[in-house]
Design a protein around this motif. Structure first.
Motif, PDB file in Angstrom:
ATOM      1  N   ASN A  29       0.411  -1.135   0.020  1.00 29.12           N
ATOM      2  CA  ASN A  29       0.035   0.201  -0.328  1.00 29.12           C
ATOM      3  C   ASN A  29       1.073   1.687  -0.026  1.00 29.12           C
ATOM      4  OD1 ASN A  29      -1.276   2.112   2.010  1.00 29.12           O
ATOM      5  ND2 ASN A  29      -3.066   1.295   0.810  1.00 29.12           N
ATOM      6  N   MET A  30       1.886   1.528   0.482  1.00 26.80           N
ATOM      7  CA  MET A  30       2.873   2.395   1.133  1.00 26.80           C
ATOM      8  C   MET A  30       3.948   2.311   0.129  1.00 26.80           C
ATOM      9  SD  MET A  30       2.297   3.335   5.043  1.00 26.80           S
ATOM     10  CE  MET A  30       3.016   5.069   4.737  1.00 26.80           C
ATOM     11  N   SER A  31       3.829   1.513  -1.153  1.00 28.69           N
ATOM     12  CA  SER A  31       4.740   1.538  -2.228  1.00 28.69           C
ATOM     13  C   SER A  31       5.331   2.977  -2.717  1.00 28.69           C
ATOM     14  CB  SER A  31       5.129   0.478  -2.782  1.00 28.69           C
ATOM     15  OG  SER A  31       4.829  -1.101  -2.113  1.00 28.69           O
ATOM     16  N   ILE A  32       3.768   3.385  -2.406  1.00 25.34           N
ATOM     17  CA  ILE A  32       3.885   4.530  -3.852  1.00 25.34           C
ATOM     18  C   ILE A  32       4.655   5.742  -2.970  1.00 25.34           C
ATOM     19  CG2 ILE A  32       1.021   5.007  -2.250  1.00 25.34           C
ATOM     20  CD1 ILE A  32       1.856   5.432  -6.053  1.00 25.34           C
ATOM     21  N   GLU A  33       4.025   5.644  -1.360  1.00 17.02           N
ATOM     22  CA  GLU A  33       4.996   6.529  -0.746  1.00 17.02           C
ATOM     23  C   GLU A  33       6.391   7.209  -0.618  1.00 17.02           C
ATOM     24  OE1 GLU A  33       2.866   9.056   0.264  1.00 17.02           O
ATOM     25  OE2 GLU A  33       0.637   7.760  -0.063  1.00 17.02           O
ATOM     26  N   MET A  34       6.771   6.136  -1.243  1.00 17.70           N
ATOM     27  CA  MET A  34       8.436   6.890  -1.657  1.00 17.70           C
ATOM     28  C   MET A  34       8.739   6.817  -3.257  1.00 17.70           C
ATOM     29  SD  MET A  34      10.129   3.102  -1.202  1.00 17.70           S
ATOM     30  CE  MET A  34       9.073   1.527  -0.777  1.00 17.70           C
ATOM     31  N   GLY A  35       7.281   7.352  -4.280  1.00 19.02           N
ATOM     32  CA  GLY A  35       7.057   7.293  -5.468  1.00 19.02           C
ATOM     33  C   GLY A  35       6.944   6.410  -6.007  1.00 19.02           C
ATOM     34  N   ALA A  36       7.378   5.321  -6.104  1.00 19.87           N
ATOM     35  CA  ALA A  36       7.335   3.534  -6.879  1.00 19.87           C
ATOM     36  C   ALA A  36       6.088   4.127  -7.406  1.00 19.87           C
ATOM     37  CB  ALA A  36       7.325   2.812  -6.274  1.00 19.87           C
ATOM     38  N   ARG A  37       5.966   3.335  -8.211  1.00 24.41           N
ATOM     39  CA  ARG A  37       4.560   2.692  -9.338  1.00 24.41           C
ATOM     40  C   ARG A  37       3.677   2.006  -8.683  1.00 24.41           C
ATOM     41  NH1 ARG A  37       1.103   4.709 -11.947  1.00 24.41           N
ATOM     42  NH2 ARG A  37       0.324   4.500 -14.036  1.00 24.41           N
ATOM     43  N   GLY A  38       4.013   1.251  -8.407  1.00 25.52           N
ATOM     44  CA  GLY A  38       4.043   0.295  -7.254  1.00 25.52           C
ATOM     45  C   GLY A  38       4.633  -1.145  -5.970  1.00 25.52           C
ATOM     46  N   GLY A  39       4.169  -1.619  -5.689  1.00 26.04           N
ATOM     47  CA  GLY A  39       5.128  -2.756  -5.064  1.00 26.04           C
ATOM     48  C   GLY A  39       4.089  -3.986  -5.754  1.00 26.04           C
ATOM     49  N   MET A  40       5.329  -4.930  -5.195  1.00 24.94           N
ATOM     50  CA  MET A  40       4.446  -6.544  -5.157  1.00 24.94           C
ATOM     51  C   MET A  40       5.163  -7.299  -3.634  1.00 24.94           C
ATOM     52  SD  MET A  40       4.363  -6.855  -9.484  1.00 24.94           S
ATOM     53  CE  MET A  40       3.513  -8.246  -9.454  1.00 24.94           C
ATOM     54  N   ILE A  41       4.414  -8.835  -3.863  1.00 27.77           N
ATOM     55  CA  ILE A  41       5.335  -9.701  -3.184  1.00 27.77           C
ATOM     56  C   ILE A  41       4.686 -10.996  -4.176  1.00 27.77           C
ATOM     57  CG2 ILE A  41       5.530 -11.263  -0.527  1.00 27.77           C
ATOM     58  CD1 ILE A  41       4.793  -7.823   0.623  1.00 27.77           C
ATOM     59  N   ALA A  42       6.125 -12.313  -3.616  1.00 26.31           N
ATOM     60  CA  ALA A  42       4.962 -13.640  -4.974  1.00 26.31           C
ATOM     61  C   ALA A  42       4.724 -14.027  -3.894  1.00 26.31           C
ATOM     62  CB  ALA A  42       6.636 -13.941  -4.694  1.00 26.31           C
ATOM     63  N   PRO A  43       3.648 -14.239  -4.652  1.00 24.53           N
ATOM     64  CA  PRO A  43       2.655 -15.341  -3.820  1.00 24.53           C
ATOM     65  C   PRO A  43       3.439 -17.279  -3.265  1.00 24.53           C
ATOM     66  CG  PRO A  43       2.281 -15.944  -6.113  1.00 24.53           C
ATOM     67  CD  PRO A  43       3.579 -14.405  -5.930  1.00 24.53           C
ATOM     68  N   ASP A  44       2.893 -17.161  -1.863  1.00 22.75           N
ATOM     69  CA  ASP A  44       3.218 -18.606  -1.927  1.00 22.75           C
ATOM     70  C   ASP A  44       2.162 -18.800  -0.791  1.00 22.75           C
ATOM     71  OD1 ASP A  44       2.302 -17.090   0.604  1.00 22.75           O
ATOM     72  OD2 ASP A  44       4.578 -16.376   1.336  1.00 22.75           O
ATOM     73  N   GLN A  45       1.959 -20.600  -0.217  1.00 22.10           N
ATOM     74  CA  GLN A  45       1.415 -20.676   1.045  1.00 22.10           C
ATOM     75  C   GLN A  45      -0.107 -19.834   1.581  1.00 22.10           C
ATOM     76  OE1 GLN A  45       0.218 -24.125  -0.009  1.00 22.10           O
ATOM     77  NE2 GLN A  45      -1.649 -23.602   0.748  1.00 22.10           N
ATOM     78  N   ILE A  46       0.318 -18.987   2.500  1.00 24.92           N
ATOM     79  CA  ILE A  46       0.093 -18.288   2.931  1.00 24.92           C
ATOM     80  C   ILE A  46      -0.909 -17.299   2.028  1.00 24.92           C
ATOM     81  CG2 ILE A  46       0.484 -15.731   4.044  1.00 24.92           C
ATOM     82  CD1 ILE A  46       3.118 -16.799   5.344  1.00 24.92           C
ATOM     83  N   THR A  47      -0.798 -17.074   0.746  1.00 19.96           N
ATOM     84  CA  THR A  47      -1.242 -16.153   0.070  1.00 19.96           C
ATOM     85  C   THR A  47      -2.861 -16.852  -0.414  1.00 19.96           C
ATOM     86  OG1 THR A  47       0.600 -15.252  -1.121  1.00 19.96           O
ATOM     87  CG2 THR A  47      -1.576 -15.213  -2.328  1.00 19.96           C
ATOM     88  N   TYR A  48      -2.422 -18.329  -0.921  1.00 20.14           N
ATOM     89  CA  TYR A  48      -3.283 -19.433  -1.505  1.00 20.14           C
ATOM     90  C   TYR A  48      -4.491 -19.362   0.062  1.00 20.14           C
ATOM     91  CZ  TYR A  48       0.935 -19.787  -3.544  1.00 20.14           C
ATOM     92  OH  TYR A  48       1.911 -20.117  -5.372  1.00 20.14           O
ATOM     93  N   ASP A  49      -3.689 -19.753   1.569  1.00 18.82           N
ATOM     94  CA  ASP A  49      -4.469 -20.018   2.700  1.00 18.82           C
ATOM     95  C   ASP A  49      -5.950 -18.805   2.468  1.00 18.82           C
ATOM     96  OD1 ASP A  49      -3.702 -22.090   2.128  1.00 18.82           O
ATOM     97  OD2 ASP A  49      -2.368 -22.042   4.196  1.00 18.82           O
ATOM     98  N   TYR A  50      -5.169 -17.574   2.437  1.00 21.71           N
ATOM     99  CA  TYR A  50      -5.892 -16.259   2.367  1.00 21.71           C
ATOM    100  C   TYR A  50      -7.224 -16.149   1.769  1.00 21.71           C
ATOM    101  CZ  TYR A  50      -7.242 -11.171   2.506  1.00 21.71           C
ATOM    102  OH  TYR A  50      -7.826 -10.255   2.957  1.00 21.71           O
TER     103      TYR A  50
END
Length: 464
Positions: A221-242
């Protein structure tokens, strides 16, 4: 050829590459709200263009909505007009709308993930800068302007220049009391509010992998607050379970097929980034901002930098004057008037649980107005089911109804001029929470401790 996570998702969505380096990028999901959509709908009607793929759009009011008495007509004229226009446009164009009172209504960047609309490998846009939140799932998600909102409505595509890539690695074990908000405020304090300009950032490392989905969303969410276009995190089991079992997530065999694809969405060994940073998790402590951009952050027990350390002395001095602080000053012991816990950064059920766990059996300080605004009707419902509402009420906190609320001065929830507010939101610009309001960004835990003590303290002394 080894590819980054970003490259894999971007390249799979390029409809056509044009001379000069721009790509026509296909957009999987388009989220809209009441502030940036009216002009876009008007542009389409003016040109006689239909919505190209309305089934890939979802609308909800969030920025302007009151967070009290949502069953009553909106009192503030402009807010009422914008929300009414969203309802009118969605009815006219047959767009899915989760309006006030709907069980799925909420902040657009909260409802997307909790409904299973946000999924790995997707491209997602919204006329809101904090669309980067959805990148926590391994999606390419970014905010767009109103003219681009119209462009996606008409074509389901965007003309884009491919950003550069950056990787930020946080390895190691986080200290007690250090939350995702502290991680991102620490990173921005190191790289500055312009340090990510022109980049799409991937967050990696063992400390990132240990985080819940709610925490990962806070960081992206706050990647934009350092001027970035966006931020990403690779999906894993925590992602799938969610994602599994959510309203619009793939079901049964389709979910297993989706996971098989999602498993491929990680940066290949040997893939290169245009820029890379590594920070040890042990260096990160509870953070708070002292100035008027999110890069002006210090450890709770630290001191505001001296004037001689500032790169832009004039801007630095102006910021401190607005905040009423001095170079070299410690913020410990500083009385606080307001505590706001909410926004698309920190209004999920995990955030409310963190606050409730700390304030249970305690009472807020008499000098503090403590307001908690859940990010969605589903978060509000869950909080009540768990008894969190009662815990907060007994501690003297006010639990409101869902909306962007005091994150920005666009609705009734404003901080008075000159007042200090410790806020879990994402921006501390001048007047962001109301004309003359003074905002200090912090984690939900720091906000909770501050509300109880009535002043800024070193939370390490209170966690045991």
């Amino acid at each position: 050829m080894a590819k980054t996570l970003f490259d894999k998702v971007w390249d799979s969505h390029v409809v056509k590459s044009l001379e000069g380096g721009q790509d026509v990028l296909y957009i999987d999901r388009h989220l809209i709200h009441e502030v940036t959509s009216p002009q876009a709908f008007a542009e389409l009607e003016k040109r006689g263009l239909p919505l190209f793929r309305k089934d890939q759009m979802v609308a909800t009011p969030d920025h302007n909505v009151p967070t009290k008495d949502q069953h009553l007509p909106i009192q503030e004229a402009l807010s009422r007009q914008q929300v009414d226009k969203l309802i009118e446009n969605c009815e006219k164009h047959n767009v899915e709308l989760y309006g006030l009172g709907h069980p799925f209504q909420g902040i657009v960047h909260v409802i997307g993930p909790e409904l299973g609309i946000t999924q790995p490998g997707r491209t997602m846009v919204c006329g809101d800068s904090h669309t980067s939140t959805h990148g926590a799932f391994g999606a390419i998600a970014f905010g767009i302007g109103t003219s681009q909102v119209a462009q996606v409505m008409a074509t389901q595509c965007l003309l884009q220049s491919k950003p550069k890539t950056m990787r930020i690695i946080i390895d190691g074990e986080l200290k007690k009391g250090v939350l995702a908000k502290d991680i991102i405020l620490y990173i921005i304090s190191k790289l500055t509010a312009a340090g990510g300009t022109g980049y799409f950032i991937e967050y990696a490392g063992s400390a990132i992998r240990s985080l819940s989905m709610e925490a990962r969303m806070t960081i992206c969410n706050m990647s934009i607050e350092m001027g970035a276009r966006g931020g990403m995190i690779a999906p894993d089991q925590i992602t799938y379970d969610y994602i599994k079992g959510r309203e619009f997530a793939p079901q049964g065999e389709k979910f297993e097929e989706a996971v098989a694809y999602w498993e491929t969405l990680k940066t290949d060994e040997g893939a290169t980034f245009d820029q890379e940073y590594v920070f040890p998790a042990q260096d990160i402590e509870a953070m708070i901002t002292y100035g008027t951009n999110p890069g002006m952050g210090i450890k709770l027990n630290g001191n505001i930098p001296g004037l001689i350390e500032a790169s832009n002395k004039e801007s630095f001095s102006k910021s401190l004057k607005y905040m009423g602080f001095e170079p070299g000053e410690s913020l410990l012991g500083k009385p606080i008037d307001y505590v706001f816990i909410g926004s698309c950064t920190n209004s999920r059920i995990e955030d409310l649980r963190i606050v409730a766990d700390y304030v249970r059996g305690k009472k807020k300080a008499l000098n503090v107005n403590a307001m908690i605004v859940p990010g969605s009707k589903q978060v509000e419902k869950q909080a009540k089911a768990e008894g969190i509402d009662k815990v907060l009420e007994e501690a003297g906190f006010e639990l409101r109804e869902p909306g962007c609320s005091a994150c920005l001065g666009m609705n009734e929830d404003k901080v008075p001029a000159g007042a200090y507010c410790v806020s879990t939101s994402n921006r501390n610009f001048e007047g962001r929470q109301g004309p003359g309001a003074r905002t200090l960004l912090a984690s939900p835990l720091v906000a909770a401790v501050t509300a109880i003590e009535g002043k800024i303290v070193d939370i390490n002394e209170y966690l045991n």
